[in-house]
Design a protein around this motif. Structure first.
Motif, PDB file in Angstrom:
ATOM      1  N   ASP A 184     -36.119   6.018  37.233  1.00 55.32           N
ATOM      2  CA  ASP A 184     -34.697   6.118  37.568  1.00 55.32           C
ATOM      3  C   ASP A 184     -33.805   5.554  36.474  1.00 55.32           C
ATOM      4  N   GLU A 185     -34.348   4.660  35.649  1.00 56.84           N
ATOM      5  CA  GLU A 185     -33.557   4.066  34.574  1.00 56.84           C
ATOM      6  C   GLU A 185     -33.557   4.900  33.299  1.00 56.84           C
ATOM      7  N   VAL A 186     -34.409   5.916  33.238  1.00 59.39           N
ATOM      8  CA  VAL A 186     -34.530   6.697  32.005  1.00 59.39           C
ATOM      9  C   VAL A 186     -33.229   7.402  31.628  1.00 59.39           C
ATOM     10  N   PRO A 187     -32.538   8.100  32.540  1.00 52.47           N
ATOM     11  CA  PRO A 187     -31.311   8.783  32.112  1.00 52.47           C
ATOM     12  C   PRO A 187     -30.258   7.851  31.518  1.00 52.47           C
ATOM     13  N   ALA A 188     -30.052   6.701  32.143  1.00 49.94           N
ATOM     14  CA  ALA A 188     -29.054   5.768  31.615  1.00 49.94           C
ATOM     15  C   ALA A 188     -29.474   5.237  30.254  1.00 49.94           C
ATOM     16  N   ALA A 189     -30.769   4.926  30.086  1.00 49.92           N
ATOM     17  CA  ALA A 189     -31.252   4.451  28.790  1.00 49.92           C
ATOM     18  C   ALA A 189     -31.092   5.532  27.722  1.00 49.92           C
ATOM     19  N   ALA A 190     -31.317   6.781  28.108  1.00 53.85           N
ATOM     20  CA  ALA A 190     -31.154   7.882  27.162  1.00 53.85           C
ATOM     21  C   ALA A 190     -29.689   8.040  26.758  1.00 53.85           C
ATOM     22  N   ARG A 191     -28.804   7.991  27.742  1.00 50.33           N
ATOM     23  CA  ARG A 191     -27.375   8.125  27.419  1.00 50.33           C
ATOM     24  C   ARG A 191     -26.911   6.973  26.532  1.00 50.33           C
ATOM     25  N   GLU A 192     -27.391   5.777  26.808  1.00 45.30           N
ATOM     26  CA  GLU A 192     -27.016   4.616  25.990  1.00 45.30           C
ATOM     27  C   GLU A 192     -27.442   4.806  24.540  1.00 45.30           C
ATOM     28  N   ALA A 193     -28.575   5.487  24.342  1.00 45.59           N
ATOM     29  CA  ALA A 193     -29.084   5.721  22.987  1.00 45.59           C
ATOM     30  C   ALA A 193     -28.552   7.018  22.378  1.00 45.59           C
ATOM     31  N   GLY A 194     -27.807   7.804  23.160  1.00 45.46           N
ATOM     32  CA  GLY A 194     -27.329   9.085  22.670  1.00 45.46           C
ATOM     33  C   GLY A 194     -28.399  10.142  22.600  1.00 45.46           C
ATOM     34  N   VAL A 195     -29.443   9.999  23.416  1.00 51.69           N
ATOM     35  CA  VAL A 195     -30.588  10.913  23.412  1.00 51.69           C
ATOM     36  C   VAL A 195     -30.446  11.916  24.553  1.00 51.69           C
ATOM     37  N   ASP A 196     -30.709  13.189  24.274  1.00 47.03           N
ATOM     38  CA  ASP A 196     -30.581  14.243  25.273  1.00 47.03           C
ATOM     39  C   ASP A 196     -31.886  14.560  25.996  1.00 47.03           C
ATOM     40  N   TRP A 197     -33.006  14.343  25.319  1.00 52.26           N
ATOM     41  CA  TRP A 197     -34.341  14.667  25.846  1.00 52.26           C
ATOM     42  C   TRP A 197     -35.239  13.442  25.745  1.00 52.26           C
ATOM     43  N   VAL A 198     -36.021  13.208  26.790  1.00 52.32           N
ATOM     44  CA  VAL A 198     -37.005  12.118  26.783  1.00 52.32           C
ATOM     45  C   VAL A 198     -38.306  12.651  27.378  1.00 52.32           C
ATOM     46  N   ALA A 199     -39.410  12.402  26.696  1.00 51.03           N
ATOM     47  CA  ALA A 199     -40.723  12.716  27.261  1.00 51.03           C
ATOM     48  C   ALA A 199     -41.314  11.439  27.838  1.00 51.03           C
ATOM     49  N   VAL A 200     -41.632  11.475  29.107  1.00 53.97           N
ATOM     50  CA  VAL A 200     -42.294  10.349  29.772  1.00 53.97           C
ATOM     51  C   VAL A 200     -43.792  10.567  29.635  1.00 53.97           C
ATOM     52  N   THR A 201     -44.420   9.735  28.815  1.00 58.37           N
ATOM     53  CA  THR A 201     -45.821   9.913  28.436  1.00 58.37           C
ATOM     54  C   THR A 201     -46.616   8.669  28.821  1.00 58.37           C
ATOM     55  N   ASP A 202     -46.736   8.433  30.114  1.00 57.08           N
ATOM     56  CA  ASP A 202     -47.468   7.249  30.561  1.00 57.08           C
ATOM     57  C   ASP A 202     -48.955   7.384  30.265  1.00 57.08           C
ATOM     58  N   HIS A 203     -49.600   6.238  30.108  1.00 50.09           N
ATOM     59  CA  HIS A 203     -51.006   6.217  29.723  1.00 50.09           C
ATOM     60  C   HIS A 203     -51.893   6.791  30.826  1.00 50.09           C
ATOM     61  N   ASP A 204     -52.655   7.818  30.480  1.00 49.56           N
ATOM     62  CA  ASP A 204     -53.678   8.376  31.375  1.00 49.56           C
ATOM     63  C   ASP A 204     -53.111   8.718  32.753  1.00 49.56           C
ATOM     64  N   SER A 205     -51.871   9.152  32.798  1.00 49.27           N
ATOM     65  CA  SER A 205     -51.244   9.449  34.083  1.00 49.27           C
ATOM     66  C   SER A 205     -50.048  10.379  33.887  1.00 49.27           C
ATOM     67  N   VAL A 206     -49.742  11.115  34.941  1.00 45.88           N
ATOM     68  CA  VAL A 206     -48.575  12.002  34.967  1.00 45.88           C
ATOM     69  C   VAL A 206     -47.652  11.481  36.059  1.00 45.88           C
ATOM     70  N   HIS A 207     -46.414  11.210  35.713  1.00 49.46           N
ATOM     71  CA  HIS A 207     -45.510  10.558  36.674  1.00 49.46           C
ATOM     72  C   HIS A 207     -45.295  11.444  37.901  1.00 49.46           C
ATOM     73  N   PRO A 208     -45.605  10.941  39.102  1.00 49.04           N
ATOM     74  CA  PRO A 208     -45.520  11.786  40.305  1.00 49.04           C
ATOM     75  C   PRO A 208     -44.104  12.119  40.719  1.00 49.04           C
ATOM     76  N   GLU A 209     -43.109  11.405  40.197  1.00 44.42           N
ATOM     77  CA  GLU A 209     -41.727  11.675  40.584  1.00 44.42           C
ATOM     78  C   GLU A 209     -41.041  12.679  39.665  1.00 44.42           C
ATOM     79  N   ILE A 210     -41.739  13.162  38.663  1.00 48.44           N
ATOM     80  CA  ILE A 210     -41.228  14.254  37.827  1.00 48.44           C
ATOM     81  C   ILE A 210     -41.858  15.528  38.362  1.00 48.44           C
ATOM     82  N   ASP A 211     -41.074  16.355  39.030  1.00 50.58           N
ATOM     83  CA  ASP A 211     -41.658  17.415  39.845  1.00 50.58           C
ATOM     84  C   ASP A 211     -41.679  18.788  39.177  1.00 50.58           C
ATOM     85  N   ALA A 212     -41.525  18.824  37.865  1.00 48.85           N
ATOM     86  CA  ALA A 212     -41.674  20.062  37.106  1.00 48.85           C
ATOM     87  C   ALA A 212     -41.977  19.678  35.661  1.00 48.85           C
TER      88      ALA A 212
END
Length: 291
Positions: free
Chosen positions: A27-55
């Protein structure tokens, strides 16, 4: 999003959340991205796929989030990290993730037992999926034991430490097959972090399943990035990059709009959180060895 300048990082394609060893929630990723001026972020957790990213790619609060994974594999000469982007769930990948997370829980419990017995402290951590040594090092730092975060690795749980327990990882060929079947794009992470850089780059050069190599990365020391540029040109590989964020700061490294464009072309269209399709003009406008 503001218009991209030529040198602004618009895509940070390597970030971790609390699902693995990061301190940032999804939930904090969008705000952190906007703070950095970043439009795209890949969530690449170790040996796992985030279950709350549904596409494979979603849009949250104006930020496009790529569903990814960082999978550690055994290449024989050493362990490498592969980055998968735009992940689609497959039975085989999900089964391997389940196996790896069971191993993480068991290995984490063994390290915790060894540390607590050695130090005579209660670290107040329950073994769980996603548990890594950074979590344990933070707990040691906060426990009153005479070790800070770095000291915990140096003296206790590092690869040569008295409380170290190895974990099982996926064989290279199996990992490549799993990611090739599930991901829009597969890359080799941070090649200059491996002891045997030449062999790691040979894997990227020779494997038909690898599409990219991480070129833009905050090593904290001088590296010969031109080797990656030459490899990408010779082997027809894309160049990716990212902060490898384990805290809340994004955009330390990543891709400018022009560098991101060929990578963007390989990613699926973003789906907003309401599930409806969306167009995408962003292509034009736009630590971890210790786990």
């Amino acid at each position: 999003m503001p218009a991209a300048s030529d040198d602004r990082v618009v895509a940070d394609l390597h970030a971790h959340t609390t699902l693995s060893d990061g301190t940032m929630t999804l939930d904090e990723v969008p705000a952190a991205a906007r703070e950095a001026g970043v439009d795209w972020v890949a969530v690449t957790d170790h040996d796992s796929v985030h279950p709350e990213i549904d596409a494979p790619v979603v849009e949250r609060d104006g930020v496009r989030i790529v569903r990814g994974i960082e999978l550690r594999v055994d290449a024989g000469f050493g362990r490498l990290d592969l980055l998968g982007y735009g992940v689609e769930h497959t039975d085989a990948l999900d089964a391997e993730i389940d196996r790896l997370q069971r191993d993480r829980r068991e290995r984490g419990a063994a390290i915790l037992d060894a540390v607590e017995e050695r130090l005579g402290v209660d670290l107040d951590i329950e073994p769980r999926a996603g548990l890594g040594r950074p979590h344990i090092a933070r707990a040691i730092d906060e426990s009153g034991a005479p070790y800070d975060y770095a000291g915990a690795f140096d003296e206790l749980i590092g690869n040569d430490g008295p409380c170290y327990v190895a974990r099982d990882v996926t064989p290279l060929d199996e990992g490549l097959d799993l990611l090739d079947d599930a991901c829009a794009l597969v890359g080799l992470a941070h090649p200059f972090r491996y002891e045997r850089v030449d062999e790691a780059l040979d894997v990227a050069r020779e494997s038909a399943a690898i599409d990219a190599v991480e070129r833009f990365y905050p090593y904290g020391r001088a590296v010969d990035d031109s080797r990656i540029d030459r490899l990408a040109a010779e082997a027809d590989l894309l160049r990716t990059g990212g902060t490898d964020a384990h805290e809340r700061t994004l955009g330390v490294a990543g891709l400018t709009a022009s560098a991101f464009e060929p990578v963007r072309d390989r990613l699926p269209e973003a789906v907003p959180t309401d599930g409806s399709a969306t167009g995408d003009s962003a292509a034009a406008a736009t630590p971890d060895e210790q786990d």
